[in-house]
Design a protein around this motif. Structure first.
Motif, mmCIF file in Angstrom:
data_model
loop_
_atom_site.group_PDB
_atom_site.id
_atom_site.type_symbol
_atom_site.label_atom_id
_atom_site.label_comp_id
_atom_site.label_asym_id
_atom_site.label_seq_id
_atom_site.Cartn_x
_atom_site.Cartn_y
_atom_site.Cartn_z
ATOM 1 N N CYS A 89 -10.683 -0.056 -2.536
ATOM 2 C CA CYS A 89 -11.246 0.907 -1.590
ATOM 3 C C CYS A 89 -10.642 2.291 -1.847
ATOM 4 C CB CYS A 89 -10.953 0.468 -0.163
ATOM 5 S SG CYS A 89 -9.212 0.242 0.155
ATOM 6 N N PRO A 91 -9.039 4.611 -0.010
ATOM 7 C CA PRO A 91 -7.650 4.926 0.345
ATOM 8 C C PRO A 91 -6.631 4.299 -0.610
ATOM 9 C CG PRO A 91 -8.868 4.321 2.290
ATOM 10 C CD PRO A 91 -9.760 4.031 1.130
ATOM 11 N N THR A 92 -6.921 3.076 -1.078
ATOM 12 C CA THR A 92 -5.986 2.437 -2.019
ATOM 13 C C THR A 92 -5.939 3.239 -3.313
ATOM 14 O OG1 THR A 92 -6.670 0.320 -1.096
ATOM 15 C CG2 THR A 92 -5.387 0.232 -3.103
ATOM 16 N N CYS A 130 -8.090 -7.184 5.009
ATOM 17 C CA CYS A 130 -8.665 -6.190 4.098
ATOM 18 C C CYS A 130 -7.632 -5.876 3.025
ATOM 19 C CB CYS A 130 -9.051 -4.931 4.859
ATOM 20 S SG CYS A 130 -7.640 -3.937 5.313
ATOM 21 N N ARG A 131 -7.914 -4.878 2.222
ATOM 22 C CA ARG A 131 -7.020 -4.568 1.104
ATOM 23 C C ARG A 131 -5.666 -4.032 1.550
ATOM 24 N NH1 ARG A 131 -11.972 -3.013 -0.201
ATOM 25 N NH2 ARG A 131 -12.958 -4.173 -1.855
ATOM 26 N N PHE A 132 -5.562 -3.664 2.826
ATOM 27 C CA PHE A 132 -4.289 -3.160 3.327
ATOM 28 C C PHE A 132 -3.176 -4.180 3.066
ATOM 29 C CE2 PHE A 132 -1.684 -1.934 7.210
ATOM 30 C CZ PHE A 132 -1.007 -0.974 6.495
ATOM 31 N N TYR A 135 -2.028 -3.708 -0.657
ATOM 32 C CA TYR A 135 -1.666 -2.398 -1.218
ATOM 33 C C TYR A 135 -0.575 -2.527 -2.280
ATOM 34 C CZ TYR A 135 -3.957 1.304 1.536
ATOM 35 O OH TYR A 135 -4.847 2.194 2.055
ATOM 36 N N GLU A 275 -11.626 4.678 9.336
ATOM 37 C CA GLU A 275 -10.544 3.882 8.750
ATOM 38 C C GLU A 275 -9.221 4.618 8.942
ATOM 39 O OE1 GLU A 275 -7.743 2.566 5.736
ATOM 40 O OE2 GLU A 275 -8.682 4.530 5.788
ATOM 41 N N GLY A 383 -9.092 -3.565 9.102
ATOM 42 C CA GLY A 383 -9.320 -2.147 9.385
ATOM 43 C C GLY A 383 -9.021 -1.885 10.849
ATOM 44 N N PRO A 409 -14.390 4.604 4.256
ATOM 45 C CA PRO A 409 -14.091 4.631 2.830
ATOM 46 C C PRO A 409 -15.115 3.852 2.022
ATOM 47 C CG PRO A 409 -12.244 3.812 4.134
ATOM 48 C CD PRO A 409 -13.423 3.830 5.027
ATOM 49 N N CYS A 412 -15.058 -0.326 1.577
ATOM 50 C CA CYS A 412 -14.196 -0.872 2.644
ATOM 51 C C CYS A 412 -15.002 -1.888 3.443
ATOM 52 C CB CYS A 412 -13.714 0.249 3.552
ATOM 53 S SG CYS A 412 -12.995 -0.347 5.079
ATOM 54 N N MET A 413 -14.564 -3.128 3.409
ATOM 55 C CA MET A 413 -15.308 -4.188 4.090
ATOM 56 C C MET A 413 -15.317 -4.024 5.620
ATOM 57 S SD MET A 413 -14.537 -7.193 5.824
ATOM 58 C CE MET A 413 -12.971 -7.826 5.252
ATOM 59 N N PRO A 414 -14.152 -3.804 6.276
ATOM 60 C CA PRO A 414 -14.204 -3.710 7.746
ATOM 61 C C PRO A 414 -15.056 -2.553 8.252
ATOM 62 C CG PRO A 414 -11.946 -3.948 6.981
ATOM 63 C CD PRO A 414 -12.774 -3.740 5.773
HETATM 64 S S1 SF4 Z 1 -9.484 -0.882 6.122
HETATM 65 FE FE1 SF4 Z 1 -10.847 -0.617 4.379
HETATM 66 S S2 SF4 Z 1 -10.175 1.252 3.390
HETATM 67 FE FE2 SF4 Z 1 -8.520 0.596 4.724
HETATM 68 S S3 SF4 Z 1 -7.199 -0.599 3.405
HETATM 69 FE FE3 SF4 Z 1 -8.649 -2.032 4.400
HETATM 70 S S4 SF4 Z 1 -10.340 -2.211 2.932
HETATM 71 FE FE4 SF4 Z 1 -9.156 -0.392 2.354
#
Ligand code: SF4
Length: 522
Positions: A89, A91-92, A130-132, A135, A275, A383, A409, A412-414
């Motif tokens: 995504c 932000p990453t 999510c990808r958070f 990271y 986000e 998210g 973003p 971004c899935m959420p």
């Molecule tokens: S909420 Fe979305 S943009 Fe933020 S880290 Fe998770 S996947 Fe990435």
């Protein structure tokens, strides 16, 4: 009759052995020892320069060397794209690219070995869906690509204030550190709210930014000089009860008093949601959209980080309420957590009060959940979860803004889910002005022109309500300026205009003058 199957026992045993399987191993940092602390710099980032400067004060106070990464720039997107997986995504990509570009410059100057020794990177971690939650994997991949496999990065879990020493004792995630960082974030939030409530109305261009800079430096010193109250309950009790920070914020208020404003300027009020990283950021990462909105005659309502921290308490409270928790004492734990929540909101309100209550109040988390409930279930995590729906409806019902600008973003899935649900919300509330802006980092014109379309309508509404109040009260703008000459406090940025049921500041101001200050029809 079937044939007998014979087994050939003279099989060729000369087959070469398969290569050893290389199992996946999660990134594990090399130790960062207590002895290395004096010569090692903690790198961090991800918020605004104001929050980061105050956090730096809190870290310096604990004798850490600490430095925020430079603010995100467009080149960071390219650097991130080169080194991490293609589906990441935005932000990453931006945040990884920012670390990469910083390290590249340092390596060019000092060499890889020196950089590996000199810095560690501190970032927030989570196990979010999510990808958070991943990271650190992206960072590890990028470090690998840079040939800096031994570079150390550490995760600060968001839900544990006292995690003890991490990998070697160089970094102690204890109460003085966690509370110092949280308190600096809360102070950063209220000062940011002051900034955005003032700049669109300042009479002398540039004055808000100058005072802001001065106040942030002042607050840096306040955090740097924070008294030591031990590592456990003493420091918790002190943070919750001291007037050390409110006294400092009252000094900030005095500095802010000097800014002259004209609140008869009609501005569209734009609530920023989206986000977490993208909505908080101020810079190329979100096309500088807050700055752009101000140039387009708007007043931005920025998103405080405090709302996110508040949100983090609620899944646990919900689990305890519904007895879905494994706790042996759910009732007791629920009461304790609700008391912590009250203390948290109370602290934020004390900070707001020190700044004349100009910073916005935190929205009630239960109300956000209830507003979102018909459209987005609160247990769908990832998210900002249901908060995006809840915040949009909160601003709409309470008339806190003319429009919502949701920063989503790319990839971004959420956020994709929340935008889908917002289609349903708009079906039920067709007059809610909502601009979902997808941010890829390299499609600025497209994103801003999308925002412009909704903003045009928001500006019309702001103008219409202002004219409606002038007509209703019979007050002319010239009469207001004449009245202000005799009441100079009204022109101060610290003068609180109460909410009178309109979304716009200027409409509320006129109604306040008529109803509470006795300014009569000409
Ligand atoms: S909420 Fe979305 S943009 Fe933020 S880290 Fe998770 S996947 Fe990435």
């Amino acid at each position: 009759m079937g044939q007998l199957v014979t087994i050939d026992t003279n099989l060729d045993t000369n087959i070469s052995a398969p290569p050893p399987v290389k199992h996946y191993q999660a990134y594990r940092p090399n130790p960062f020892t207590r002895e290395q602390r004096e010569n090692t710099t903690l790198l961090f980032g991800g918020l605004t320069w104001k929050h980061e400067r105050l956090m730096q004060g809190a870290l310096h106070n604990l004798k850490y060397k600490a430095e925020p990464l430079p603010n995100i720039a467009r080149e960071d997107l390219d650097a991130g794209k080169e080194l991490i997986d293609v589906g990441a995504c935005c932000p990453t990509i931006f945040t990884t690219g920012s670390l990469v570009n910083f390290l590249k410059k340092e390596v060019a100057q000092h060499g890889k070995d020196e950089v590996t020794k000199k810095y560690v990177y501190l970032t927030a971690g989570a196990c979010g869906p999510c990808r958070f939650g991943q990271y650190h994997e992206s960072y590890a991949m990028a470090l690998d690509g840079l040939g800096l496999k031994d570079f150390r990065l550490f995760l600060l879990a968001q839900d544990e204030l006292d995690q003890g020493e991490t990998g070697g004792g160089g970094l102690e995630i204890n109460l003085p550190l966690s509370l110092g960082l949280i308190w600096s974030i809360l102070c950063g939030d209220v000062i940011t709210d002051m900034e955005y409530a003032t700049r669109p109305y300042e009479v002398n261009p540039g004055q808000t930014d100058a005072v802001l800079k001065d106040c942030v430096e002042y607050m840096y010193k306040v955090f740097n000089l924070r008294p030591d109250h031990g590592k456990k309950l003493g420091t918790l009790a002190w943070h919750l009860t001291t007037n050390y920070f409110t006294k400092a914020l009252r000094e900030v208020r005095k500095k802010w008093d000097a800014i002259e404003v004209d609140r008869t300027r009609v501005k569209a009020r734009v609530k920023i949601t989206g986000e977490f990283w993208l909505q908080t950021h101020e810079g190329d990462g979100n096309y500088n959209i807050k700055h752009w909105l101000e140039q387009e005659d708007s007043e931005v309502v920025p998103p405080p980080v405090a709302v996110w921290l508040h949100y983090l308490m609620h899944p646990v409270i919900r689990q305890l309420e519904h007895r879905h928790s494994t706790s042996n004492h759910p009732k007791r734990d629920e009461m304790v957590l609700k008391a912590v929540e009250r203390l948290y909101v109370g602290t934020y309100n004390r900070f707001r009060k020190a700044l004349a209550n100009i910073p916005n109040e935190l929205p009630d988390q239960v109300e956000l959940k209830d507003l979102a409930e018909p459209f987005y279930h609160f247990e769908l995590r990832g998210g900002e979860g249901h908060m995006l729906i809840g915040k949009a409806l909160y601003a709409y019902h309470h008339k806190k803004a003319h429009m919502i600008c949701e920063l989503s973003p790319y990839s971004c899935m959420p956020n994709t889910m929340s935008i889908g649900s917002m289609a349903n919300v708009i079906g039920k509330y067709p007059d809610l002005l909502y601009a979902p802006i997808e941010v890829k980092g390299d499609a600025e014109v497209h994103a801003l022109s999308r925002c412009q379309m909704i903003l045009t309508e928001a500006k019309k509404r702001a103008k219409a309500e202002f004219e409606e109040v002038l007509k209703k009260t019979g007050i002319r703008v010239e009469a207001i300026h004449e009245y202000e000459k005799h009441h100079p406090e009204l022109r101060r940025a610290t003068y609180k205009v109460p909410h009178k049921g309109y979304s716009g500041t200027s409409a509320n101001y006129v109604l306040h003058l008529a109803q509470d200050r006795g300014l009569a029809r000409a």
